[in-house]
Design an enzyme around this catalytic site. Structure first.
Site, mmCIF file in Angstrom:
data_model
loop_
_atom_site.group_PDB
_atom_site.id
_atom_site.type_symbol
_atom_site.label_atom_id
_atom_site.label_comp_id
_atom_site.label_asym_id
_atom_site.label_seq_id
_atom_site.Cartn_x
_atom_site.Cartn_y
_atom_site.Cartn_z
ATOM 1 N N HIS A 1 38.033 32.183 35.425
ATOM 2 C CA HIS A 1 37.609 33.290 34.548
ATOM 3 C C HIS A 1 37.546 33.104 33.146
ATOM 4 C CE1 HIS A 1 37.553 35.942 38.148
ATOM 5 N NE2 HIS A 1 38.684 35.307 38.519
ATOM 6 N N HIS B 1 34.938 37.254 45.380
ATOM 7 C CA HIS B 1 36.383 37.158 45.619
ATOM 8 C C HIS B 1 36.449 37.734 46.776
ATOM 9 C CE1 HIS B 1 36.827 35.924 41.483
ATOM 10 N NE2 HIS B 1 38.280 36.026 41.227
ATOM 11 N N GLU C 1 42.011 37.677 48.679
ATOM 12 C CA GLU C 1 43.054 37.333 47.928
ATOM 13 C C GLU C 1 44.241 38.456 48.126
ATOM 14 O OE1 GLU C 1 42.425 38.289 43.809
ATOM 15 O OE2 GLU C 1 43.889 36.948 43.159
ATOM 16 N N ASP D 1 41.743 29.702 37.960
ATOM 17 C CA ASP D 1 41.816 31.253 38.042
ATOM 18 C C ASP D 1 42.006 31.763 36.700
ATOM 19 O OD1 ASP D 1 41.058 33.670 39.123
ATOM 20 O OD2 ASP D 1 42.932 33.897 40.067
ATOM 21 N N ASP D 2 42.927 32.149 36.011
ATOM 22 C CA ASP D 2 43.319 32.581 34.704
ATOM 23 C C ASP D 2 44.298 32.038 34.052
ATOM 24 O OD1 ASP D 2 41.474 35.223 34.904
ATOM 25 O OD2 ASP D 2 42.642 35.064 36.838
HETATM 26 N N1 ADE Z 1 39.745 38.803 37.411
HETATM 27 C C1 ADE Z 1 40.451 37.819 36.891
HETATM 28 N N2 ADE Z 1 41.148 37.190 37.747
HETATM 29 C C2 ADE Z 1 41.143 37.694 38.774
HETATM 30 C C3 ADE Z 1 41.655 37.768 40.154
HETATM 31 N N3 ADE Z 1 42.585 36.460 40.460
HETATM 32 N N4 ADE Z 1 41.349 38.419 41.267
HETATM 33 C C4 ADE Z 1 40.282 39.366 41.058
HETATM 34 N N5 ADE Z 1 39.697 39.698 39.587
HETATM 35 C C5 ADE Z 1 40.225 38.820 38.811
HETATM 36 ZN ZN ZN Z 2 39.541 34.930 40.180
#
Ligand code: ADE
Ligand code: ZN
Length: 336
Positions: free
Chosen positions: A22, A200, A203, A281-282
């Protein structure tokens, strides 16, 4: 050179593709503070240490609250450009050759930032990364699943001038209580436009959301998907269809999907023959980018080079990239 250093430098040389990233999640604390100052945005943090101290998450929602707050500092196309190019540079240093970049238009539109601003900045950064260090990238326009499906449909229509610049649509944000079926019509419309689809699923949400994404959204890959391991029939389905799963190990630890990396289902997923890829991911929020994720897995699971070559090749095979680029990267991985 000790073993760990040798492994790390080989992992850095291994050509990698990132499929689950992201761009708003690449906002490092220093850049957050700098952009806040540049744009006159007030933040509840005095310095980088204070930002880091806030990054203690109990679950997905506690992260999302900070993630949406952080993106408030992004205002101009120069901000989006600088954010993206800074991450592409770091990823290049990690040995990443290609990134499928997710972005969350609804997180910006509601703050009065236009799609034009967003695309101008991101597309310029993508062109710069290609020109400066030969990195290929593509875009995944992601919908926020905790907002109404009608909003997602409206964004999809609004993005019409940029359909040629988007590889796929995606689905992210708060998973529980927002099943894939909610977005069936939006995904059908994306398909009719000719866009690929990811989502997604699994998770924090139940394994049923993974099957739901395959059945009702016709996705070509699943983001995360780790909770498939709770359902043997689903594992068999994912294995038989070789659906790529974009797994994010450090994210799963940071958001308490697992207690520690050693408990992660990744080894079981590989043993089951699933089509696994590794992603960050982030990275600004979860303790590092692609190399940090690869290295952490090397430490936790003791995988050999062949396993990492397989993981990298899985990502290149599933990436939104031109076929000639795919062929070249696969050859580089095989020779690494
Ligand atoms: N937005 C940014 N990172 C995310 C994640 N790991 N799961 C869901 N939405 C997200
Ligand atoms: Zn994500």
């Amino acid at each position: 050179m000790n073993n760990d250093t040798a492994t790390e430098s080989w992992l850095a040389r291994l050509p990698k593709a990132e499929l689950h990233l992201h761009i708003e999640g690449t906002l490092e604390p220093q850049m957050m503070l700098d952009l806040a100052r540049r744009n006159g945005v007030r933040l509840p943090y005095a310095n980088v240490e204070a930002v880091h101290a806030a990054y203690r998450f109990d679950n997905l929602q506690s992260f999302l609250d900070l993630y949406y707050q952080g993106m408030n500092v992004l205002r101009t196309s120069a901000d989006f450009h600088d954010l993206a190019l800074a991450y592409f540079r770091r990823a290049h240093a990690d040995g990443v050759a290609h990134i499928d970049v997710m972005f969350d238009p609804q997180g910006h539109l509601k703050r009065g930032i236009t799609l034009q601003t967003l695309f101008d900045g991101l597309l310029q950064a993508m062109a710069d990364a290609q020109a400066e260090f030969g990195m290929s990238t593509s875009l995944i326009l992601s919908f926020l699943r905790d907002l109404p499906a009608e909003d997602a449909m409206a964004v999809l229509e609004q993005a019409k001038p940029w359909y040629d610049s988007i590889a796929a649509v995606g689905l992210d944000s708060a998973e529980r209580g927002n099943p894939p079926e909610k977005f069936a019509a939006v995904y059908a419309r994306a398909k009719s436009i000719g866009l690929a689809r990811t989502a997604h699923a699994g998770e924090e949400g139940p394994p049923a959301y993974i099957g739901g994404a395959l059945d009702t959204l016709d996705v070509c890959r699943i983001d995360h998907g780790v909770r498939c391991i709770e359902d043997a029939a689903l594992v068999a389905r994912l294995r038989d269809a070789q659906i790529p799963l974009t797994v994010c190990p450090l994210s799963n630890v940071a958001l308490r999907v697992v207690d520690k990396l050693a408990d992660h289902p990744l080894p079981a997923m590989l043993a089951a023959g699933l089509n696994v890829t590794l992603n960050s991911d982030d990275p600004a929020y979860f303790g590092g980018g692609m190399l940090a994720n690869f290295s952490a897995c090397a430490q936790a699971f003791g995988w050999n080079r062949e396993t990492f070559r397989t993981l990298s090749a899985n990502a290149v095979n599933a990436a939104f990239m031109p076929e000639d680029r795919r062929t070249k990267l696969l050859a580089k991985i095989a020779n690494c």
